[in-house]
Design a protein around this motif. Structure first.
Motif, PDB file in Angstrom:
ATOM      1  N   SER A 212       0.865  -1.183   0.000  1.00  0.00           N
ATOM      2  CA  SER A 212       0.000   0.000   0.000  1.00  0.00           C
ATOM      3  C   SER A 212       0.901   1.233   0.000  1.00  0.00           C
ATOM      4  O   SER A 212       2.100   1.143   0.318  1.00  0.00           O
ATOM      5  CB  SER A 212      -0.928   0.021   1.214  1.00  0.00           C
ATOM      6  N   ASN A 213       0.338   2.373  -0.349  1.00  0.00           N
ATOM      7  CA  ASN A 213       1.118   3.601  -0.430  1.00  0.00           C
ATOM      8  C   ASN A 213       1.502   4.121   0.952  1.00  0.00           C
ATOM      9  O   ASN A 213       0.770   3.943   1.932  1.00  0.00           O
ATOM     10  CB  ASN A 213       0.339   4.679  -1.187  1.00  0.00           C
ATOM     11  N   LEU A 214       2.642   4.796   0.982  1.00  0.00           N
ATOM     12  CA  LEU A 214       3.150   5.327   2.244  1.00  0.00           C
ATOM     13  C   LEU A 214       2.171   6.354   2.819  1.00  0.00           C
ATOM     14  O   LEU A 214       1.550   7.134   2.095  1.00  0.00           O
ATOM     15  CB  LEU A 214       4.515   5.979   1.998  1.00  0.00           C
TER      16      LEU A 214
ATOM     17  N   VAL B 248       3.643  10.848   8.569  1.00  0.00           N
ATOM     18  CA  VAL B 248       3.682  12.308   8.722  1.00  0.00           C
ATOM     19  C   VAL B 248       4.975  12.763   9.395  1.00  0.00           C
ATOM     20  O   VAL B 248       5.149  13.952   9.664  1.00  0.00           O
ATOM     21  CB  VAL B 248       2.472  12.812   9.537  1.00  0.00           C
ATOM     22  N   THR B 249       5.887  11.824   9.689  1.00  0.00           N
ATOM     23  CA  THR B 249       7.174  12.171  10.278  1.00  0.00           C
ATOM     24  C   THR B 249       8.289  11.474   9.513  1.00  0.00           C
ATOM     25  O   THR B 249       8.086  10.424   8.892  1.00  0.00           O
ATOM     26  CB  THR B 249       7.264  11.759  11.760  1.00  0.00           C
ATOM     27  N   TYR B 250       9.465  12.073   9.585  1.00  0.00           N
ATOM     28  CA  TYR B 250      10.650  11.414   9.059  1.00  0.00           C
ATOM     29  C   TYR B 250      11.072  10.311  10.028  1.00  0.00           C
ATOM     30  O   TYR B 250      10.556  10.212  11.154  1.00  0.00           O
ATOM     31  CB  TYR B 250      11.780  12.424   8.874  1.00  0.00           C
ATOM     32  N   GLN B 251      12.026   9.522   9.611  1.00  0.00           N
ATOM     33  CA  GLN B 251      12.437   8.373  10.425  1.00  0.00           C
ATOM     34  C   GLN B 251      12.962   8.792  11.792  1.00  0.00           C
ATOM     35  O   GLN B 251      12.840   8.050  12.773  1.00  0.00           O
ATOM     36  CB  GLN B 251      13.500   7.569   9.657  1.00  0.00           C
TER      37      GLN B 251
ATOM     38  N   ALA C 202      11.281   6.938   4.494  1.00  0.00           N
ATOM     39  CA  ALA C 202      10.852   5.553   4.710  1.00  0.00           C
ATOM     40  C   ALA C 202      10.966   5.188   6.194  1.00  0.00           C
ATOM     41  O   ALA C 202      11.902   5.619   6.876  1.00  0.00           O
ATOM     42  CB  ALA C 202      11.706   4.607   3.879  1.00  0.00           C
ATOM     43  N   PRO C 203      10.036   4.407   6.716  1.00  0.00           N
ATOM     44  CA  PRO C 203      10.140   3.957   8.109  1.00  0.00           C
ATOM     45  C   PRO C 203      11.409   3.119   8.331  1.00  0.00           C
ATOM     46  O   PRO C 203      12.021   2.624   7.378  1.00  0.00           O
ATOM     47  CB  PRO C 203       8.881   3.100   8.286  1.00  0.00           C
TER      48      PRO C 203
ATOM     49  N   VAL D  12       4.240   7.053  -2.773  1.00  0.00           N
ATOM     50  CA  VAL D  12       5.538   6.430  -2.475  1.00  0.00           C
ATOM     51  C   VAL D  12       5.294   4.998  -2.002  1.00  0.00           C
ATOM     52  O   VAL D  12       4.394   4.753  -1.185  1.00  0.00           O
ATOM     53  CB  VAL D  12       6.298   7.221  -1.387  1.00  0.00           C
ATOM     54  N   ARG D  13       6.055   4.078  -2.535  1.00  0.00           N
ATOM     55  CA  ARG D  13       6.137   2.712  -1.989  1.00  0.00           C
ATOM     56  C   ARG D  13       7.553   2.510  -1.444  1.00  0.00           C
ATOM     57  O   ARG D  13       8.501   3.125  -1.937  1.00  0.00           O
ATOM     58  CB  ARG D  13       5.861   1.666  -3.066  1.00  0.00           C
TER      59      ARG D  13
END
Length: 319
Positions: A148-150, A153-156, A207-208, A314-315
């Motif tokens: 699923s798409n990203l 709401v926060t950066y890593q 990305a997480p 984004v994926r």
């Protein structure tokens, strides 16, 4: 005086006699050229096939005898039919005797191949003993991808990614931002968020943890795995939500590609239910970056470059 003439004559006769009795020098023996055996075909062996994957393999060979004339070409040849020759697919791996390695690429998965080493000298081409191998199964590349798409709401590192709804503000961005399509949060459940490429490329990491933004090559690998640009799009698209005719859509991969549309560099929204666009990590130039897209009216999956201010889906891929 008479005696002197007698003695002189006697000396001359004696010298003539002795000189005449000397043996003539023996003739030199004839020069016999060395016997050079005729050249023959070289001797080459097919030793082993190693490192077999779904589309590659490595073969080791050994030329133990050049047949009396230099080896001008060597390698391996292969086919799905027995006793391949240099008229089939082959490698060129230099010249000379000894052990050499050959690498085969672009094979088909789960397919049996026959392979023989070959070496060529002035007499002709010799072949090693035939051996065979079977390629493996293509790994499920998509098992490493988000389905699923990203929707973060926060950066890593925990820093917030600004949500920007204003059209003019979006147009003037040079840093990361996100939004919902048409600034409507109800679209988030189906399509996730749209991010500009500045967010994708932010060093804090969009990305997480444990994931990364796919490279251009990783996207290309997916498309190749699915059979190429001309058919991959249909296999990635859902069978619903898209406008008719939703050409080629099967979603057989479970990738769940939905028509999320995008936000232009000018801040306007367009193409919902018609197209979807995913950013890659690849920068094209100072103002554009590379994306991968799908459309409702074709089964293809295209790659192109767009303005970094555009808002796209984004994926992510597992590290």
């Amino acid at each position: 005086m008479k005696n002197s003439r007698y003695h002189f004559t006697l000396v001359v006769l004696l010298c003539t006699f002795f000189l005449g009795c000397q043996k003539s020098p023996a003739p030199s023996p004839p020069v016999v050229p060395p016997v050079i055996p005729p050249a023959k075909l070289s001797i080459v062996t097919t030793d082993s096939v190693t490192n077999i994957t779904y589309n590659t393999a490595a073969v080791y060979s050994n030329i133990t005898n050049d047949g009396g004339t230099p080896i001008t070409a060597r390698g391996i040849c292969w086919s799905t039919i027995t006793n391949p020759t240099t008229g089939d697919k082959k490698t060129l791996d230099g010249s000379g005797v000894g052990v050499y390695e050959s690498n085969i690429t672009e094979l088909h998965d789960t397919t049996s191949y026959y392979v023989r080493s070959y070496s060529t000298n002035s007499v002709g081409t010799a072949y090693g003993t035939q051996t065979s191998f079977t390629t493996g199964i293509i790994p499920n590349i998509l098992s490493q991808w988000m389905l699923s798409n990203l929707d973060v709401v926060t950066y890593q590192n925990g820093d917030s990614i600004p949500k920007v709804t204003d059209t003019t503000a979006w147009k003037n961005l040079t840093t990361g931002a996100w939004c919902y399509y048409n600034n409507d949060s109800t679209h988030g459940a189906l399509y996730g968020k749209l991010y500009n490429w500045y967010a994708v490329n932010d060093p804090r990491g969009l990305a997480p943890k444990g994931w990364h933004i796919p490279t251009k090559q990783e996207w290309s690998n997916v498309v190749l795995y699915l059979g190429g640009d001309m058919v991959a799009g249909g296999k990635l698209k859902t069978t619903d939500l898209w406008l008719i005719p939703n050409t080629g859509a099967t979603n057989e991969t479970g990738f769940n590609g939905r028509p999320a549309g995008y936000r232009t560099e000018s801040g306007y929204f367009t193409f919902l239910e018609q197209f979807t666009f995913w950013w890659t990590a690849k920068e094209h130039d100072s103002t554009t970056a590379v994306e991968r897209s799908l459309g409702y009216n074709y089964p293809d999956s295209y790659m192109y470059f767009y303005d970094k201010r555009d808002g796209m889906s984004v994926r992510c891929v597992r590290n």
